[in-house]
Enzyme design. Structure first.
Site, PDB file in Angstrom:
ATOM      1  N   LYS A 147       0.916  -1.557  -0.127  1.00 55.47           N
ATOM      2  CA  LYS A 147      -0.261  -0.028  -0.120  1.00 55.47           C
ATOM      3  C   LYS A 147       1.347   1.361  -0.128  1.00 55.47           C
ATOM      4  O   LYS A 147       0.316   2.200  -0.617  1.00 55.47           O
ATOM      5  CB  LYS A 147      -0.473  -0.327   0.772  1.00 55.47           C
ATOM      6  CG  LYS A 147      -2.047  -1.475   1.810  1.00 55.47           C
ATOM      7  CD  LYS A 147      -3.757  -0.021   0.602  1.00 55.47           C
ATOM      8  CE  LYS A 147      -4.210  -1.133  -0.115  1.00 55.47           C
ATOM      9  NZ  LYS A 147      -4.855  -2.563   0.456  1.00 55.47           N
TER      10      LYS A 147
ATOM     11  N   LYS B 210      -3.428 -13.143  -7.127  1.00 53.29           N
ATOM     12  CA  LYS B 210      -5.111 -13.507  -6.616  1.00 53.29           C
ATOM     13  C   LYS B 210      -6.254 -11.813  -7.543  1.00 53.29           C
ATOM     14  O   LYS B 210      -5.658 -11.083  -6.855  1.00 53.29           O
ATOM     15  CB  LYS B 210      -5.020 -12.975  -5.154  1.00 53.29           C
ATOM     16  CG  LYS B 210      -4.756 -11.919  -3.942  1.00 53.29           C
ATOM     17  CD  LYS B 210      -5.005 -11.724  -3.469  1.00 53.29           C
ATOM     18  CE  LYS B 210      -5.454 -10.024  -2.761  1.00 53.29           C
ATOM     19  NZ  LYS B 210      -6.591 -10.096  -1.534  1.00 53.29           N
TER      20      LYS B 210
ATOM     21  N   LYS C  57     -10.253  -6.480  -5.343  1.00 48.44           N
ATOM     22  CA  LYS C  57     -11.110  -4.927  -6.221  1.00 48.44           C
ATOM     23  C   LYS C  57      -9.601  -4.305  -6.660  1.00 48.44           C
ATOM     24  O   LYS C  57      -9.838  -3.596  -7.341  1.00 48.44           O
ATOM     25  CB  LYS C  57     -11.555  -5.229  -4.435  1.00 48.44           C
ATOM     26  CG  LYS C  57     -13.236  -5.975  -4.437  1.00 48.44           C
ATOM     27  CD  LYS C  57     -14.204  -5.566  -3.063  1.00 48.44           C
ATOM     28  CE  LYS C  57     -13.813  -6.542  -2.966  1.00 48.44           C
ATOM     29  NZ  LYS C  57     -14.039  -7.020  -0.907  1.00 48.44           N
TER      30      LYS C  57
HETATM   31  P1  ADP Z   1      -9.317  -7.788  -1.829  1.00 45.62           P
HETATM   32  O1  ADP Z   1      -8.237  -8.385  -2.059  1.00 45.62           O
HETATM   33  O2  ADP Z   1     -10.368  -8.001  -3.206  1.00 45.62           O
HETATM   34  O3  ADP Z   1      -9.430  -6.640  -1.527  1.00 45.62           O
HETATM   35  P2  ADP Z   1     -10.437  -8.550   0.714  1.00 45.62           P
HETATM   36  O4  ADP Z   1      -8.449  -8.730   1.619  1.00 45.62           O
HETATM   37  O5  ADP Z   1     -11.784  -7.527   0.993  1.00 45.62           O
HETATM   38  O6  ADP Z   1     -10.933  -8.787  -0.678  1.00 45.62           O
HETATM   39  O7  ADP Z   1     -10.401 -10.086   1.388  1.00 45.62           O
HETATM   40  C1  ADP Z   1     -12.213 -10.259   2.104  1.00 45.62           C
HETATM   41  C2  ADP Z   1     -11.824 -11.751   2.532  1.00 45.62           C
HETATM   42  O8  ADP Z   1     -12.139 -12.662   1.193  1.00 45.62           O
HETATM   43  C3  ADP Z   1      -9.946 -12.409   2.979  1.00 45.62           C
HETATM   44  O9  ADP Z   1     -10.570 -13.511   4.024  1.00 45.62           O
HETATM   45  C4  ADP Z   1      -9.420 -12.907   2.031  1.00 45.62           C
HETATM   46  O10 ADP Z   1      -8.651 -13.912   2.577  1.00 45.62           O
HETATM   47  C5  ADP Z   1     -10.937 -13.430   1.521  1.00 45.62           C
HETATM   48  N1  ADP Z   1      -9.733 -13.652  -0.207  1.00 45.62           N
HETATM   49  C6  ADP Z   1      -9.951 -12.054  -0.943  1.00 45.62           C
HETATM   50  N2  ADP Z   1      -9.657 -12.577  -1.831  1.00 45.62           N
HETATM   51  C7  ADP Z   1      -9.419 -13.539  -2.011  1.00 45.62           C
HETATM   52  C8  ADP Z   1      -8.650 -14.691  -3.128  1.00 45.62           C
HETATM   53  N3  ADP Z   1      -8.209 -13.965  -4.800  1.00 45.62           N
HETATM   54  N4  ADP Z   1      -8.267 -15.897  -3.239  1.00 45.62           N
HETATM   55  C9  ADP Z   1      -8.372 -16.122  -1.721  1.00 45.62           C
HETATM   56  N5  ADP Z   1      -9.203 -15.870  -1.376  1.00 45.62           N
HETATM   57  C10 ADP Z   1      -8.913 -14.597  -1.257  1.00 45.62           C
END
Ligand code: ADP
Ligand code: TRP
Length: 332
Positions: free
Chosen positions: A111, A194, A197
């Site tokens: 970040k 991965k 968002k």
């Molecule tokens: P993003 O990366 O899209 O902002 P978040 O960080 O808000 O997603 O993730 C919310 C939850 O979903 C967490 O528990 C995270 O480990 C899981 N998660 C998010 N993206 C993935 C992914 N691509 N694969 C597996 N788990 C994920």
């Protein structure tokens, strides 16, 4: 009964990475654990959402939790901001969280690189707030995806440090949990890492995605120029497509495309069409349910109120005990 805590930041609709990485485990865990599932709206403030966006994102996640099958009578479903005790524990934990270790957290480093003009203290202390979320209910298990492993390691560090400082064994050391034994990482559609968002709309498949958007996104997923010789190794973008298929397609269908890749007869258009069809089958039952739940304001309000009450019961007990351990004594 073992205690489970997990949360998701409300930054818009949930994607299938969130579903397979976190929510799918929530659904199983609520059957035989004491679960606390919350919406991490304090955490989302690091990115400074407008009041309107904040409320609408929170409503969406709450509605999606319910539409996916989280049951407010089995689990405690609540908003982080409804439990002010969390912020008090955050303060205590911050007194023993060090600048150096917080700066070394990989999500912080990333970040700091991608948004150099907004490296705020909330971002730096994100792991202490997350530790407070978990320790406020003294959780045993935390169902999250692979990307959260390091945060959880920090939670254990903070729990341990508190215990040592006050010569107590008050906090347990929570562990990451998934039913598939391996923490999941769902790849995105843009061929890189991965699904996230922050990688943009075209990287994510939302669980409530419209049928035509879903199809378009998948047909546009990044691939490569095709296997150049038999039995060659999958490139990252193509491996990603297969990983997505593993989530929603039948094994024999996957195998036949793998064989076609091995003998160079594969056509990526067909591969993506198949993935789009299987993803549509997975998503379609959720689409209407999410919409209906989001419109049912009475339900959302009832669930949030019930969750807040139950979460605060557990949280206020922890804060009372932590205050005693720290040495705050009442004069009145
Ligand atoms: P993003 O990366 O899209 O902002 P978040 O960080 O808000 O997603 O993730 C919310 C939850 O979903 C967490 O528990 C995270 O480990 C899981 N998660 C998010 N993206 C993935 C992914 N691509 N694969 C597996 N788990 C994920
Ligand atoms: N950091 C998590 C994420 O980005 C969200 C989160 C906040 C969380 N507090 C938590 C997850 C406590 C599990 C437990 O996805």
């Amino acid at each position: 009964m073992e205690i489970v805590v997990s949360g998701i930041r409300p930054t818009g609709k949930l994607h299938i990475g969130n579903y397979f990485g976190a929510v799918r485990n929530f659904l199983k865990m609520q059957e035989n654990h004491q679960c606390y599932f919350f919406i991490a709206d304090f955490h989302s403030l690091t990115t400074h959402p407008t009041p309107t966006d904040l409320h609408s994102s929170v409503s969406i996640v709450l509605a999606e939790y319910l539409a996916f099958g989280l049951d407010p009578d089995k689990s405690v479903i609540y908003l982080q901001s409804d439990v002010p005790e969390v912020t008090e524990l955050y303060l205590y934990l911050n007194m023993n969280a060090y600048k150096g270790e917080l700066e070394r957290v990989s999500t912080f480093k990333e970040k700091a690189k991608t948004q150099p003009d907004n490296i705020n203290a909330g971002l730096l202390t994100y792991p202490t707030l997350m530790a407070a979320d978990i320790l406020i209910h003294n959780a045993d298990k935390v169902p999250v995806g692979k990307d959260q492993e390091q945060h959880l390691e920090m939670t254990r560090t903070f729990a341990n440090r508190f215990n040592r400082l006050y010569k107590t064994d008050y906090f347990k050391e929570p562990t990451a949990f998934t039913y598939n034994s391996k923490l999941i990482k769902v790849p995105g559609l843009t061929g890189t890492g991965k699904m996230s968002k922050s990688a943009g709309e075209s990287d994510c498949i939302y669980v409530g995605e419209d049928a035509d958007v879903l199809k378009k996104k998948i047909m546009r997923a990044v691939t490569d120029s095709g296997p150049q010789k038999p039995n060659s190794k999958l490139s990252q973008p193509v491996a990603n497509i297969f990983s997505l298929m593993e989530l929603v397609s039948e094994q024999n269908v996957i195998d036949s495309f793998k064989n076609a890749y091995a003998d160079c007869s594969i056509r990526y258009g067909d591969l993506k069409k198949q993935l789009a069809e299987d993803m549509e089958k997975f998503i379609s039952p959720y689409r209407e349910r999410i919409k209906d739940t989001l419109e049912n304001k009475q339900l959302l309000s009832r669930v949030a109120r019930q969750g807040a009450e139950r979460a605060r019961e557990s949280a206020s007990q922890t804060i009372k005990e932590v205050r005693e351990i720290i040495g705050f004594k009442k004069f009145y």
